[in-house]
Design an enzyme around this catalytic site. Structure first.
Site, PDB file in Angstrom:
ATOM      1  N   LYS A   1       0.856  -1.196   0.000  1.00  0.00           N
ATOM      2  CA  LYS A   1       0.000   0.000   0.000  1.00  0.00           C
ATOM      3  C   LYS A   1       0.889   1.242   0.000  1.00  0.00           C
ATOM      4  O   LYS A   1       1.866   1.305   0.751  1.00  0.00           O
ATOM      5  CB  LYS A   1      -0.906  -0.022   1.235  1.00  0.00           C
ATOM      6  CG  LYS A   1      -1.945   1.101   1.272  1.00  0.00           C
ATOM      7  CD  LYS A   1      -2.848   0.998   2.512  1.00  0.00           C
ATOM      8  CE  LYS A   1      -3.964   2.038   2.482  1.00  0.00           C
ATOM      9  NZ  LYS A   1      -4.848   1.957   3.675  1.00  0.00           N
TER      10      LYS A   1
ATOM     11  N   SER B   1      -9.890   2.184   2.458  1.00  0.00           N
ATOM     12  CA  SER B   1      -8.954   2.852   1.589  1.00  0.00           C
ATOM     13  C   SER B   1      -7.943   1.933   0.905  1.00  0.00           C
ATOM     14  O   SER B   1      -7.334   2.329  -0.088  1.00  0.00           O
ATOM     15  CB  SER B   1      -8.182   3.909   2.390  1.00  0.00           C
ATOM     16  OG  SER B   1      -7.356   3.300   3.354  1.00  0.00           O
TER      17      SER B   1
ATOM     18  N   SER C   1     -10.351   0.070   6.644  1.00  0.00           N
ATOM     19  CA  SER C   1      -9.683   0.104   5.340  1.00  0.00           C
ATOM     20  C   SER C   1      -9.019  -1.175   4.871  1.00  0.00           C
ATOM     21  O   SER C   1      -8.622  -1.260   3.714  1.00  0.00           O
ATOM     22  CB  SER C   1      -8.632   1.206   5.325  1.00  0.00           C
ATOM     23  OG  SER C   1      -9.258   2.431   5.080  1.00  0.00           O
TER      24      SER C   1
END
Ligand code: GLN
Length: 486
Positions: free
Chosen positions: A73, A153, A177
């Site tokens: 990420k 997210s 997320s």
């Protein structure tokens, strides 16, 4: 192929880590233009790291993750590799250091395929707020070509894993997320206990909530990844100095004799009948495998969203003050210092990030602090107490992960509150600091994946893995998205 299977093949020399990395590089080149799961790809670095992994395998010093290609990420600082947090303000930022969690993974011998897309500064539930364009969910509704969101997210991480553009990924979870995008894309993901993974080198959103965790196609793969990611780090003052258990062994422990709580408050008005039915199925899968099902109450759940959307923006407004054009990333010159700050922040931050900074500044300001922030902190303590009370009677809690399946790109955009409602089932766990995992449990009538959530006691990820393993076994989820380049 799962990470566990790939590790076996690598050990048996059925293929090399270099071949595995090259295959993933090719898949990314073919599919990433459609999905936009990666902001930055690192195909050459992947091959260099794979070569080192092959040498380690040949030398007999491989670990379970040696040679396994991952998406990272783009919120984890990676030394020498651009790290943007999906914000324009960090577009030119190349960290000189590596996050603790990703350093642990590098030490285990993983291969970096690239930096995965996310909502800007991890603020969002759809990946629509990324400064680098939205991510498309590889799944489609049956008979429809409409583009769907992957959740957020960690939506780039989720889409990459679901679309076979990575074998696993790192994610972070502040209010859901990891778990909500895992549910939207038919994969597994766990947010461990607050303190289990070091936050050092992870770009901060809300420091009292942020936790790193793995996302992968199976529960066992998540266990392997978390085992490597977790561990004490003196550079994070909230990092827990506790031994990391053998999570992988916990996955097949079974649920016989475990008490599983079903919280009444999660059966919300207007809940989709499909999700209610899947939850009931999950309950019977666990009962059939010997668990005892107990109705419980988490009475302050109804305040979870309100508390989260005060606490998280408050902390974000403070954390994001450092992006002022002086020390990191982009700068827009101005007439004087203040003008430079203002122009830099106006150009660098997107609308959602600006909204959160303003809400956060407001709830912390004199005159409103007591009415909002202090009050939210008090209710947060009550939410924690709900969980500690429940965990005197049960070993784990089962709920749905999200109130809907993946929605269309562009839906729910007119009103931010509609978007915030997505997080209704996921925010209580980080507010209480307890671990929680989502596993793919079934498909809805339109052929989209749905997730079930398992919440556990502080530092008892092992029981979460045991319950997740039992559910995964019963669900037998084998559906895959159709992988078309356009
Ligand atoms: N969707 C939530 C938010 O928008 C959670 C994000 C997260 O966990 N980072 O804040």
């Amino acid at each position: 192929m799962t990470i566990a299977e790939a590790a076996k093949h690598l050990a048996a020399r059925d293929f090399t880590a270099t071949e595995l990395a090259a295959a993933h590089n090719d898949a990314i080149a073919a599919l990433n233009p459609r999905l936009n799961a990666y902001i930055t790809t690192t195909p050459e670095l992947a091959l260099t790291q794979a070569k080192a992994a092959d040498a380690r395998i040949a030398a007999g010093t491989a670990q379970p993750l040696t040679g396994i290609p991952l998406a990272i990420k783009d919120l984890f600082c990676t030394a020498g590799v651009r790290t943007t947090a999906a914000s324009k303000i960090l577009a030119p930022f190349i960290p000189p250091y590596e996050s603790h969690v990703t350093q642990n993974l590098l030490d285990a011998g993983v291969v970096y395929l690239g930096k995965a897309n996310l909502d800007e500064f991890a603020m969002g539930s759809s990946n629509i707020t990324s400064g680098y364009g939205p991510v498309e969910n590889p799944w489609k509704r049956a008979g429809s070509d409409a583009k769907l969101v992957p959740g957020g997210s960690s939506g780039g991480s989720a889409a990459a894993v679901a679309a076979r553009l990575a074998m696993g990924a790192t994610g972070t979870d502040t209010g859901g997320s990891i778990r909500q995008p895992a549910a939207f894309t038919g994969i597994a993901g766990i947010k461990p206990t607050y303190g289990r993974c070091s936050r050092f080198g992870i770009i901060a959103f809300a420091s009292s909530l942020d936790q790193a965790g793995p996302m992968a196609r199976t529960v066992e793969d998540c266990a392997i990844l978390l085992g490597a990611m977790a561990g004490f780090d003196a550079r994070d003052s909230t990092s827990a100095n506790r031994p990391v258990p053998d999570y992988r062994a916990a996955v097949t422990r079974g649920v016989k004799g475990l008490a599983i709580g079903i919280p009444a408050e999660y059966r919300m008005d207007g809940m989709s009948p499909e999700i209610a039915a899947l939850w009931d199925k999950g309950i019977s899968w666990l009962r059939d495998q010997g668990a005892e099902i107990i109705d419980i109450s988490l009475p302050h759940t109804k305040y979870g969203l309100a508390v989260y959307y005060i606490v998280a923006p408050a902390e974000a407004s403070s954390n994001l003050a450092r992006y002022d054009g002086v020390r990191f990333g982009a700068r827009v010159h101005g007439e004087d210092l203040i003008d430079m700050y203002e122009r830099t922040r106006a150009a660098g931050f997107g609308a959602e990030v600006k909204r959160r900074i303003m809400i956060g500044t407001y709830v912390l300001s004199a005159g409103y602090y007591d009415a909002y922030y202090l009050r939210a902190q008090k209710i947060r303590a009550l939410i924690l107490r709900d969980f500690t009370d429940a965990f005197t009677r049960v070993d784990a809690i089962l709920t749905p992960t999200a109130p809907s399946a993946a929605f269309g790109l562009g839906e729910k955009m007119d009103d931010p509150v509609t978007m915030y409602l997505n997080d209704v089932f996921t925010v209580p766990a980080p507010l209480a600091g307890v671990p929680a995992m989502s596993i793919p449990a079934g498909l809805n009538a339109e052929g989209l994946p749905l997730g079930l959530q398992i919440i556990g006691r502080h530092f008892d990820e092992e029981t979460v893995f045991a319950v997740a393993g039992a559910l995964e076994h019963a669900a037998g989820f084998t559906a895959k998205p159709a992988l078309r380049a356009a």
